[in-house]
Design a protein around this motif. Structure first.
Motif, PDB file in Angstrom:
ATOM      1  N   GLY A   1       0.654  -1.342   0.006  1.00 43.04           N
ATOM      2  CA  GLY A   1      -0.209  -0.002   0.047  1.00 43.04           C
ATOM      3  C   GLY A   1       0.940   1.141  -0.127  1.00 43.04           C
ATOM      4  N   CYS A   2       2.064   1.252  -0.022  1.00 43.22           N
ATOM      5  CA  CYS A   2       2.879   2.370  -0.267  1.00 43.22           C
ATOM      6  C   CYS A   2       4.219   2.074  -1.170  1.00 43.22           C
ATOM      7  N   ASN A   3       4.825   2.845  -1.698  1.00 44.73           N
ATOM      8  CA  ASN A   3       6.202   2.703  -2.386  1.00 44.73           C
ATOM      9  C   ASN A   3       7.489   2.638  -1.423  1.00 44.73           C
ATOM     10  N   ALA A   4       8.427   2.059  -1.980  1.00 41.90           N
ATOM     11  CA  ALA A   4       9.583   2.063  -1.125  1.00 41.90           C
ATOM     12  C   ALA A   4      10.174   3.592  -0.653  1.00 41.90           C
ATOM     13  N   GLY A   5       9.886   4.514  -1.460  1.00 41.84           N
ATOM     14  CA  GLY A   5      10.127   5.714  -1.242  1.00 41.84           C
ATOM     15  C   GLY A   5       9.402   6.463  -0.133  1.00 41.84           C
ATOM     16  N   GLU A   6       8.249   5.918   0.208  1.00 38.33           N
ATOM     17  CA  GLU A   6       7.228   6.552   1.024  1.00 38.33           C
ATOM     18  C   GLU A   6       7.443   5.964   2.407  1.00 38.33           C
ATOM     19  N   VAL A   7       8.130   5.029   2.556  1.00 35.07           N
ATOM     20  CA  VAL A   7       8.258   4.365   3.961  1.00 35.07           C
ATOM     21  C   VAL A   7       9.264   5.172   4.935  1.00 35.07           C
ATOM     22  N   THR A   8       8.875   5.432   5.992  1.00 31.61           N
ATOM     23  CA  THR A   8       9.798   6.154   6.989  1.00 31.61           C
ATOM     24  C   THR A   8       9.699   5.135   8.338  1.00 31.61           C
ATOM     25  N   ILE A   9      10.963   5.262   8.701  1.00 35.97           N
ATOM     26  CA  ILE A   9      10.984   4.311  10.488  1.00 35.97           C
ATOM     27  C   ILE A   9      10.193   5.422  11.041  1.00 35.97           C
ATOM     28  N   GLY A  10       9.203   5.001  11.847  1.00 33.25           N
ATOM     29  CA  GLY A  10       8.208   5.511  12.878  1.00 33.25           C
ATOM     30  C   GLY A  10       6.968   5.521  12.387  1.00 33.25           C
ATOM     31  N   MET A  11       6.891   5.229  11.120  1.00 27.95           N
ATOM     32  CA  MET A  11       5.364   5.397  10.480  1.00 27.95           C
ATOM     33  C   MET A  11       4.387   4.556  10.968  1.00 27.95           C
ATOM     34  N   LYS A  12       3.232   4.940  11.130  1.00 26.19           N
ATOM     35  CA  LYS A  12       2.241   3.847  11.614  1.00 26.19           C
ATOM     36  C   LYS A  12       1.579   3.116  10.559  1.00 26.19           C
ATOM     37  N   VAL A  13       1.588   1.900  10.980  1.00 29.86           N
ATOM     38  CA  VAL A  13       0.899   0.816   9.870  1.00 29.86           C
ATOM     39  C   VAL A  13      -0.058  -0.050  10.624  1.00 29.86           C
ATOM     40  N   GLN A  14      -0.789  -0.734  10.079  1.00 33.35           N
ATOM     41  CA  GLN A  14      -2.127  -1.400  10.403  1.00 33.35           C
ATOM     42  C   GLN A  14      -1.973  -2.883  10.021  1.00 33.35           C
ATOM     43  N   ALA A  15      -2.361  -3.927  10.674  1.00 33.41           N
ATOM     44  CA  ALA A  15      -2.382  -5.389   9.964  1.00 33.41           C
ATOM     45  C   ALA A  15      -3.658  -5.546   9.183  1.00 33.41           C
ATOM     46  N   VAL A  16      -3.756  -6.192   8.160  1.00 31.12           N
ATOM     47  CA  VAL A  16      -4.827  -6.312   7.371  1.00 31.12           C
ATOM     48  C   VAL A  16      -4.815  -8.089   7.376  1.00 31.12           C
ATOM     49  N   PHE A  17      -5.795  -8.598   8.039  1.00 33.77           N
ATOM     50  CA  PHE A  17      -6.231  -9.970   8.127  1.00 33.77           C
ATOM     51  C   PHE A  17      -6.969 -10.467   7.000  1.00 33.77           C
ATOM     52  N   ARG A  18      -6.472 -11.711   6.704  1.00 34.06           N
ATOM     53  CA  ARG A  18      -7.192 -12.413   5.492  1.00 34.06           C
ATOM     54  C   ARG A  18      -8.662 -12.622   6.244  1.00 34.06           C
ATOM     55  N   PRO A  19      -9.475 -12.988   5.011  1.00 25.82           N
ATOM     56  CA  PRO A  19     -10.891 -13.338   5.395  1.00 25.82           C
ATOM     57  C   PRO A  19     -10.981 -14.561   6.318  1.00 25.82           C
ATOM     58  N   GLU A  20     -11.690 -14.781   7.378  1.00 29.62           N
ATOM     59  CA  GLU A  20     -11.964 -15.858   8.233  1.00 29.62           C
ATOM     60  C   GLU A  20     -11.663 -17.092   7.837  1.00 29.62           C
ATOM     61  N   ALA A  21     -12.426 -17.452   6.550  1.00 30.16           N
ATOM     62  CA  ALA A  21     -12.352 -18.810   5.790  1.00 30.16           C
ATOM     63  C   ALA A  21     -10.887 -19.318   5.274  1.00 30.16           C
ATOM     64  N   GLU A  22     -10.035 -18.047   5.215  1.00 29.12           N
ATOM     65  CA  GLU A  22      -8.828 -18.533   4.571  1.00 29.12           C
ATOM     66  C   GLU A  22      -7.768 -18.509   5.939  1.00 29.12           C
ATOM     67  N   ARG A  23      -8.171 -18.095   7.106  1.00 32.39           N
ATOM     68  CA  ARG A  23      -7.088 -18.382   8.252  1.00 32.39           C
ATOM     69  C   ARG A  23      -6.923 -19.461   8.817  1.00 32.39           C
ATOM     70  N   THR A  24      -5.505 -20.105   8.850  1.00 33.06           N
ATOM     71  CA  THR A  24      -5.257 -21.383   9.190  1.00 33.06           C
ATOM     72  C   THR A  24      -4.579 -21.162  10.597  1.00 33.06           C
ATOM     73  N   GLY A  25      -4.450 -20.463  11.351  1.00 30.25           N
ATOM     74  CA  GLY A  25      -3.628 -20.344  12.582  1.00 30.25           C
ATOM     75  C   GLY A  25      -2.033 -20.190  12.148  1.00 30.25           C
ATOM     76  N   SER A  26      -1.763 -19.307  11.342  1.00 26.61           N
ATOM     77  CA  SER A  26      -0.375 -19.039  10.980  1.00 26.61           C
ATOM     78  C   SER A  26      -0.021 -17.500  10.922  1.00 26.61           C
ATOM     79  N   ILE A  27       1.183 -17.135  10.896  1.00 24.62           N
ATOM     80  CA  ILE A  27       1.554 -15.652  10.632  1.00 24.62           C
ATOM     81  C   ILE A  27       0.831 -15.187   9.585  1.00 24.62           C
ATOM     82  N   LEU A  28       0.796 -15.945   8.654  1.00 25.96           N
ATOM     83  CA  LEU A  28       0.218 -15.480   7.181  1.00 25.96           C
ATOM     84  C   LEU A  28      -1.539 -15.309   7.521  1.00 25.96           C
ATOM     85  N   ASP A  29      -1.999 -15.301   8.290  1.00 29.03           N
ATOM     86  CA  ASP A  29      -3.250 -15.064   8.762  1.00 29.03           C
ATOM     87  C   ASP A  29      -3.485 -13.514   8.746  1.00 29.03           C
TER      88      ASP A  29
END
Lengths: 174, 158, 385
Positions: free
Chosen positions: B123-151
């Motif tokens: 959701g951003c370009n490499a040039g736009e990332v800054t240390i300290g920037m606020k980010v948010q986790a986007v979860f997979r839909p419930e049906a696709e979640r398996t109990g992994s960090i990739l949920d």
């Protein structure tokens, strides 16, 4: 007083717990491959196997004839000395009849078991054994102390590998 | 004796490369006592959890069973929310085998409570990332979640 | 060198597959060991830990990975690894930390999680054989044991039944150990009728694949005396390696074990080990190995060990009780943790805290030993109350 209270944790799972997804788990495989430089001594050893001969190296200090050959004597810790051809016959020092493959799977019914042995090679120092397989023998006839001889692959199939010797078979001197 | 046979070109060395050059083994890892609950929360509730050590005043994310500092057994589980800050990041141009990636990928170390989650940042370009920037986790839909960090599918800028 | 005492011990249950991660297993054992002597992590100055190949847990540089579970956060921490001998070697490694005068307290922690290895931990041993001259023969770990056992039996005229007696004894003794992964007693017939894996080795002659961890706390003399009135002293340590060309030497006698034992006995001032040692915990991944090692430890005359075993000499109430813990055969074999389990056993036995397994007669001196790599390394520790 007993030690019982100092045994903590170790919650056992069954294979079913995992197969049925009762616990979370991750799987991964490294899927890596290696190629090994042979080094000086083993390069010659394999080259001679390709020629249908077994070569050893001597240490003139402890007077051992060492097979597989090595560039240094690990007992005297000095460079080894001369290249020496040894026989392709020897004596079974010990053996096993193995029904299990390397990954713990079992051999198939009717399949011949693996017949690993340590073979003391004639012409090398006493007790100087190499690991190989036995063949052309009924497993129940194998005995420690039995004389055996290498069965080589045909020259054109040899690649310069320990498997250029297919196996060792029982052998009677004439 | 020095070993006199010196090779300067390793392509000229003879090497052993067995016919059955496979070693088809793998590893299977259970997620453990703490992982069982941490990944359960990800899967069932799309919730990131941590465990709090009150004496050391640290909230571990991902949640752990014990405090590495004082060896207390941890049982205070907290919902630490789905937001974090970029602690550090890198931009990857090549895959694991050295081939080029079609698009550079941003991999961020995201600070959540007192822990770090390493994850993809989209959701951003490499040039736009800054240390300290606020980010948010986007979860997979419930049906696709398996109990992994990739949920967690990825993180995105807030 | 300063005197070093063991002042606490703890372990996990040994199980075929553990829910816990390797770190969590390490934590449980370490925490139990600390609790047993009333110490907190902040009282510990350094950590010595042991774990066998990275491949089992499937974590490369496992030492660093495990460190926090071993109490190593922000402390001098060092891992030792000598194959199967790791568990007994780890205490030698910890002993140095304290004996040298550098530290007054040291945690020694061993862990193994073999169930992480798929399809079977045995497969991971393929790469211990020489890659060029042996691996091409597609060897399997059982070969090593079967070849050695066959040679040992042939040399002294021992039978498969003789060797199976060890599994019967240790497996049934292990049922008394609260950490054991077994529940059912076995008979000689069970062992002899179990699947032949690699003649002369049957399935029940072999210790099981396990997950687990075990830990002890070491302290210098002045600290130990302040904390406990029952310290167990590390009286002697020894280790030795033979040539890696394992086919080059005769397999019926573990010369390297004798060298390691002589080193440890000398340090402990033991002149007649078979008379002075009260308890032995020889390494027993396979039944015959316990006997093979009793000979190497100079605790039994070569070729007479089976007779002594049959005569009850090594029973719990015999002259020299062997594997009172139940050993690897009876408790389980999470490689490094199994060796450390033997150290824990000596600690509990010499303090009279072994409960149902307690060797009678107030034992004063014990020896533990483990063995590893390609049949070539032995580590020996003598402990005394």
């Amino acid at each position: 007083m007993s030690n019982r209270q100092y045994i903590q944790g170790g919650i056992g799972l069954s294979e079913d717990d995992i197969q049925q997804g009762k616990v979370f788990f991750a799987e991964d495989s490294l899927n890596c491959r290696y190629a090994w430089d042979m080094g000086v001594a083993i390069e010659r050893y394999l080259r001679e196997l390709k020629n249908g001969r077994i070569i050893a190296k001597s240490c003139n200090e402890c007077r051992r004839i060492m097979v597989p050959p090595r560039m240094f004597c690990e007992l005297c810790f000095r460079p080894s000395d001369d290249w020496v051809f040894v026989q392709d016959t020897g004596v079974v020092n010990t053996f096993s009849i193995c029904y299990v493959n390397w990954d713990a799977s079992r051999i198939k019914p009717g399949e011949t078991p693996h017949l690993p042995a340590v073979i003391e090679i004639d012409g090398a120092s006493k007790g100087m054994g190499i690991m190989h397989r036995l063949g052309e023998v009924d497993p129940k006839d194998i005995k420690i102390g039995m004389r055996v001889k290498a069965v080589w692959k045909p020259a054109e199939e040899r690649t310069g590998a320990i498997t250029d010797i297919k196996y060792f078979k029982p052998y009677q001197e004439v | 004796m020095a070993f006199l046979e010196r090779s300067t070109k390793n392509t000229e060395n003879r090497y052993w490369y067995p016919e059955e050059n496979t070693f088809p083994v793998s590893n299977r890892y259970t997620t453990g006592v703490a992982g069982q609950r941490f990944f359960g929360e990800l899967k069932d509730n799309a919730r990131i959890t941590g465990t709090r050590c009150h004496s050391c005043q640290v909230t571990f994310v991902p949640a752990r069973m014990f405090c590495e500092r004082c060896f207390a057994r941890l049982d205070d589980w907290l919902d630490v929310g789905s937001e974090g800050t970029v602690f550090s990041y890198t931009v990857a141009y090549v895959n694991r085998d050295g081939s080029a990636k079609p698009e550079p990928a941003i991999i961020a170390a995201v600070r959540v409570a007192d822990g770090i989650l390493v994850h993809r940042l989209l959701g951003c370009n490499a040039g736009e990332v800054t240390i300290g920037m606020k980010v948010q986790a986007v979860f997979r839909p419930e049906a696709e979640r398996t109990g992994s960090i990739l949920d967690i599918s990825h993180f995105r800028p807030v | 060198m300063r005197k070093v005492a063991v002042i606490g011990a703890g372990m996990t249950k040994f199980v075929r597959r553990a829910l816990e991660t390797p770190k969590e297993l390490s934590f449980e054992a370490t925490k139990a060991a600390l609790d047993s002597c009333g110490l907190r992590l902040e009282d510990i100055e350094c950590v010595a830990h042991g774990s066998a190949p990275d491949a089992f847990d499937g974590v490369h540089q496992k030492g660093e990975y495990l460190a926090d579970g071993c109490g190593g956060w922000n402390k001098p921490t060092m891992r030792v690894f000598v194959g199967g001998a790791t568990g007994v070697h780890a205490i030698i490694h910890g002993w140095y930390h304290v004996a040298s005068g550098m530290f007054d307290t040291c945690l020694v922690v061993c862990e193994e999680k073999m169930s992480n290895a798929m399809p079977h931990a045995q497969g991971f041993f393929l790469t211990i054989f020489d890659h060029t001259t042996e691996r091409a023969l597609q060897p399997n770990l059982l070969w090593i044991f079967a070849l050695e056992k066959n040679r040992y039996m042939q040399r002294y005229g021992y039978t498969k039944e003789d060797m199976a007696l060890v599994a019967v004894k240790n497996k049934n003794q292990g049922l008394k150990h609260p950490a054991s992964q077994f529940k059912d007693p076995v008979t000689l017939e069970d062992i002899l009728n179990s699947e032949v894996m690699a003649y002369p080795v049957n399935r029940l002659d072999v210790s099981p694949v396990s997950d687990g961890a075990a830990a002890v706390v070491l302290a210098s003399e002045k600290v130990a005396k302040r904390l406990t009135d029952k310290p167990v002293w590390v009286e002697g340590v020894g280790w030795s390696l033979d040539t890696a060309y394992w086919g080059t030497r005769d397999l019926y006698y573990p010369r390297y074990t004798e060298h390691a034992a002589r080193m440890a006995y000398k340090m402990a001032g033991i002149r007649e080990p078979h008379k002075q040692i009260n308890i032995a915990e020889p390494y027993d991944p396979f039944g015959y190995k316990a006997l093979h090692h009793m000979e190497g430890l100079l605790l039994s005359p070569r070729g007479k060990t089976v007779q002594l075993l049959r005569d009850g000499y090594f029973d719990m109430d015999g002259n020299l009780p062997m594997c009172p813990s139940g050993g690897l055969l009876g408790v389980g074999n999470p490689i490094a943790a199994a060796g450390m389990m033997k150290i824990c056993e000596l600690f509990w036995q010499l303090r009279g805290e072994a409960g149902e397994r307690q060797v009678p007669g107030n034992p004063k001196l014990g020896v533990a030993q483990a063995w590893g790599d390609l049949m070539q390394v032995s580590s020996v520790v003598v402990m005394g109350s």
